[in-house]
Design an enzyme around this catalytic site. Structure first.
Site, short mmCIF file in Angstrom:
data_model
loop_
_atom_site.label_atom_id
_atom_site.label_comp_id
_atom_site.label_asym_id
_atom_site.label_seq_id
_atom_site.Cartn_x
_atom_site.Cartn_y
_atom_site.Cartn_z
N CYS A 116 0.84 -1.20 0.00
CA CYS A 116 0.00 0.00 0.00
C CYS A 116 0.88 1.26 0.00
O CYS A 116 2.01 1.23 0.45
CB CYS A 116 -0.96 0.12 1.17
SG CYS A 116 -2.16 -1.20 1.24
N GLY A 125 0.71 -0.74 -4.88
CA GLY A 125 -0.65 -1.26 -4.78
C GLY A 125 -1.45 -0.90 -6.00
O GLY A 125 -1.47 0.26 -6.41
N ASN A 176 -1.09 2.42 5.87
CA ASN A 176 -0.22 1.40 5.29
C ASN A 176 0.36 0.61 6.44
O ASN A 176 0.97 1.18 7.34
CB ASN A 176 0.91 2.08 4.49
CG ASN A 176 1.93 1.09 3.95
OD1 ASN A 176 3.08 1.44 3.73
ND2 ASN A 176 1.54 -0.15 3.72
N GLY A 177 0.15 -0.69 6.41
CA GLY A 177 0.67 -1.54 7.48
C GLY A 177 -0.31 -2.62 7.82
O GLY A 177 -1.19 -2.96 7.03
N TYR A 215 12.57 -5.55 -2.18
CA TYR A 215 11.58 -5.74 -3.23
C TYR A 215 10.59 -4.59 -3.46
O TYR A 215 10.36 -4.17 -4.57
CB TYR A 215 10.78 -7.02 -2.95
CG TYR A 215 9.61 -7.23 -3.87
CD1 TYR A 215 9.82 -7.57 -5.21
CD2 TYR A 215 8.30 -7.04 -3.44
CE1 TYR A 215 8.74 -7.74 -6.07
CE2 TYR A 215 7.23 -7.21 -4.30
CZ TYR A 215 7.45 -7.56 -5.60
OH TYR A 215 6.40 -7.72 -6.46
P1 AMP Z 1 7.62 -16.86 -6.03
O1 AMP Z 1 7.42 -17.00 -7.48
O2 AMP Z 1 6.39 -17.22 -5.25
O3 AMP Z 1 8.83 -17.56 -5.48
O4 AMP Z 1 7.81 -15.31 -5.72
C1 AMP Z 1 9.02 -14.68 -5.99
C2 AMP Z 1 8.78 -13.50 -6.88
O5 AMP Z 1 7.76 -12.65 -6.36
C3 AMP Z 1 10.03 -12.66 -6.99
O6 AMP Z 1 10.25 -12.42 -8.36
C4 AMP Z 1 9.73 -11.38 -6.25
O7 AMP Z 1 10.17 -10.27 -7.00
C5 AMP Z 1 8.24 -11.35 -6.09
N1 AMP Z 1 7.83 -11.03 -4.71
C6 AMP Z 1 8.48 -11.20 -3.57
N2 AMP Z 1 7.77 -10.81 -2.51
C7 AMP Z 1 6.62 -10.36 -2.98
C8 AMP Z 1 5.44 -9.81 -2.39
N3 AMP Z 1 5.34 -9.64 -1.08
N4 AMP Z 1 4.45 -9.44 -3.22
C9 AMP Z 1 4.56 -9.60 -4.54
N5 AMP Z 1 5.62 -10.12 -5.15
C10 AMP Z 1 6.63 -10.51 -4.40
#
Ligand code: AMP
Length: 455
Positions: free
Chosen positions: A2, A28, A102-103, A243
């Site tokens: 968010c 978001g 946000n949180g 990230y």
């Molecule tokens: P996964 O495919 O489930 O292993 O997710 C890893 C990918 O999701 C990586 O490319 C990250 O850039 C992205 N990612 C990591 N944390 C988040 C998050 N909290 N929300 C959305 N994307 C994420």
């Protein structure tokens, strides 16, 4: 995730809030809203969708006044209805308020059940609604003291902007988990935003970060008034650097891009690979991949093309859609990859969905070896402070060793940054929130408490 923004004492407050939300769209994409005050009443416009699709000249011109607050929502589980979008507006004894949050409040169920037991009726599934109820139920005489009263009853992560007809209040929880910065606009007005990239777009000058445990009150004809309400115990979220945040943002004094470069260089020291070429998973892995390539002394190429018209992989909650989206989103440049030993760097590994598809994509494109490198430690615990991490059962690193994951995703090898390596990359001047990696739920909540997503 968010994004929140607050603008005070500025001529085009709602337009400035709009541009700030546009700059923070990455935080978001589910819904967006702005609440403005013309001094007599609060005006609010919010919808599901992306910032540029929601607002236009007509809607922004109706959001008149010199103060405006806004929000981009990233929901995880839970409702996708417009009633769960923010800012949240309410009428109460002292007038009107809007809140953007946000949180994630870790005692949200307890507080909500308690309010319901006392007759409260809830309109949304959001923990943010607790904040409105607690303010409305307080017996204090001013909004400022009602907010302070409310703050004694909520726990967890919150960066908050609260608007009344005349004032604006900005608060950051005592751990400073989610970011929040203060800037000044060219016309002398003030802006607070989750990320400093919003300041760049609207031409605001960065002034400082909102301190953990601080409340700043904005009132007409007065300088912003700061109060340290809670004892600070600074724990900014490490994942903001890994990230969430945009590379051009400066979070708590550190540029996100440079921090990611450092994680990549550290990763090269900790888990080197004998490769011809380093590639990144775009966009989130790019800076770390560049750092990794620099650290190894191997060329870095943008060997995977990203289609920018597809949202982030996590936006759609079901597994089928997530699988399809990775393919829609990423495509290899075959002639760069063919016959080469490749190291591919991503910022994090959550469920393993992205990595598995990328490794397959690179093998299909002719790579002879694919060494997967992750510029973050293994995610073993769900975060309870406002990031979208799934349950522990879905977290691949909570259930498998790196060797097991490597064989599952089909890579030649798999290496993660160590927790120590991440700490060194972030710097030793403060403690970061590392709950995903070390399970230290310092701000309350625990591995079994219900997930984030109601913010
Ligand atoms: P996964 O495919 O489930 O292993 O997710 C890893 C990918 O999701 C990586 O490319 C990250 O850039 C992205 N990612 C990591 N944390 C988040 C998050 N909290 N929300 C959305 N994307 C994420």
């Amino acid at each position: 995730m968010c994004a929140i923004v607050g603008v005070y004492g500025s001529q085009n407050a709602s337009k400035t809030a709009y541009y700030a939300l546009f700059a923070m769209q990455h935080r978001g994409q589910e819904s967006s809203g702005i609440s403005s005050s013309n001094g007599e009443k609060l005006l609010i416009y919010k919808k599901l969708g992306m910032v540029a699709d929601i607002f236009g000249e007509a809607s922004l011109s109706k959001l008149e006044g010199s103060s405006a607050i806004g929000h981009n929502r990233y929901s995880t589980a839970g409702s996708e209805s417009v009633s769960d979008s923010q800012p949240l507006f309410a009428k109460y004894k002292l007038g009107e308020i809007s809140v953007a949050h946000n949180g994630n409040l870790v005692n949200k169920h307890e507080v909500r059940n308690n309010l319901i037991d006392r007759g409260a009726i809830f309109q949304t599934d959001m923990d943010t609604e607790n904040i409105i109820h607690l303010i409305a139920k307080s017996t204090e005489n001013t909004l400022s003291s009602r907010i302070k009263d409310m703050l004694t009853k909520i726990e967890g992560a919150y960066s908050l902007v609260i608007q009344s007809r005349a004032k604006m209040f900005v608060i950051r929880d005592r751990f400073g988990i989610r970011p929040l910065s203060l800037g000044q606009l060219k016309d002398g007005g003030w802006i607070v935003a989750s990320e400093t990239c919003a300041f760049e777009l609207v031409g605001a000058k960065f002034v400082r970060d909102v301190e953990p445990g601080e409340m700043i009150t904005f009132e007409e004809g007065k300088e912003p008034y700061s109060e340290q309400l809670m004892e600070p115990d600074y724990h900014p979220c490490a994942f903001e650097y890994i990230y969430f945040s945009r590379p051009d943002s400066i979070i708590d004094g550190k540029n996100v891009y440079e921090t990611r470069l450092r994680t990549g260089r550290k990763l090269a020291k900790e888990v080197p690979a004998d490769v011809d070429l380093v590639l990144a998973v775009p966009d989130s892995g790019v800076a770390a991949a560049k750092g990794y390539a620099d650290g190894l002394g191997v060329p870095f190429e943008m060997g995977i093309v990203r289609n920018h018209y597809v949202g982030r992989t996590f936006i759609e909650p079901t597994q089928e859609i997530r699988d399809l989206k990775v393919k829609l989103k990423l495509s290899p440049i075959k002639h760069l990859i063919q016959g080469k030993k490749i190291a591919i760097v991503d910022d994090s590994l959550v469920r393993g969905t992205t990595s598995k598809q990328i490794v397959r994509m690179l093998v299909d494109a002719g790579a002879t070896e694919v060494h997967m490198r992750i510029a973050a430690p293994e995610i073993k615990y769900p975060c309870r402070y406002g990031i979208d991490t799934p349950t522990q059962a879905e977290l691949i690193s909570a259930n498998m060793t790196p060797e097991e994951i490597s064989s599952k995703i089909g890579s030649t090898s798999l290496g993660f940054l160590s927790v120590e390596g991440l700490k060194e990359s972030l710097g030793s001047e403060r403690t970061y929130s590392m709950v995903s990696f070390d399970g230290d739920y310092f701000a309350g909540g625990n591995v079994d408490s219900s997930g984030c997503g109601s913010n």
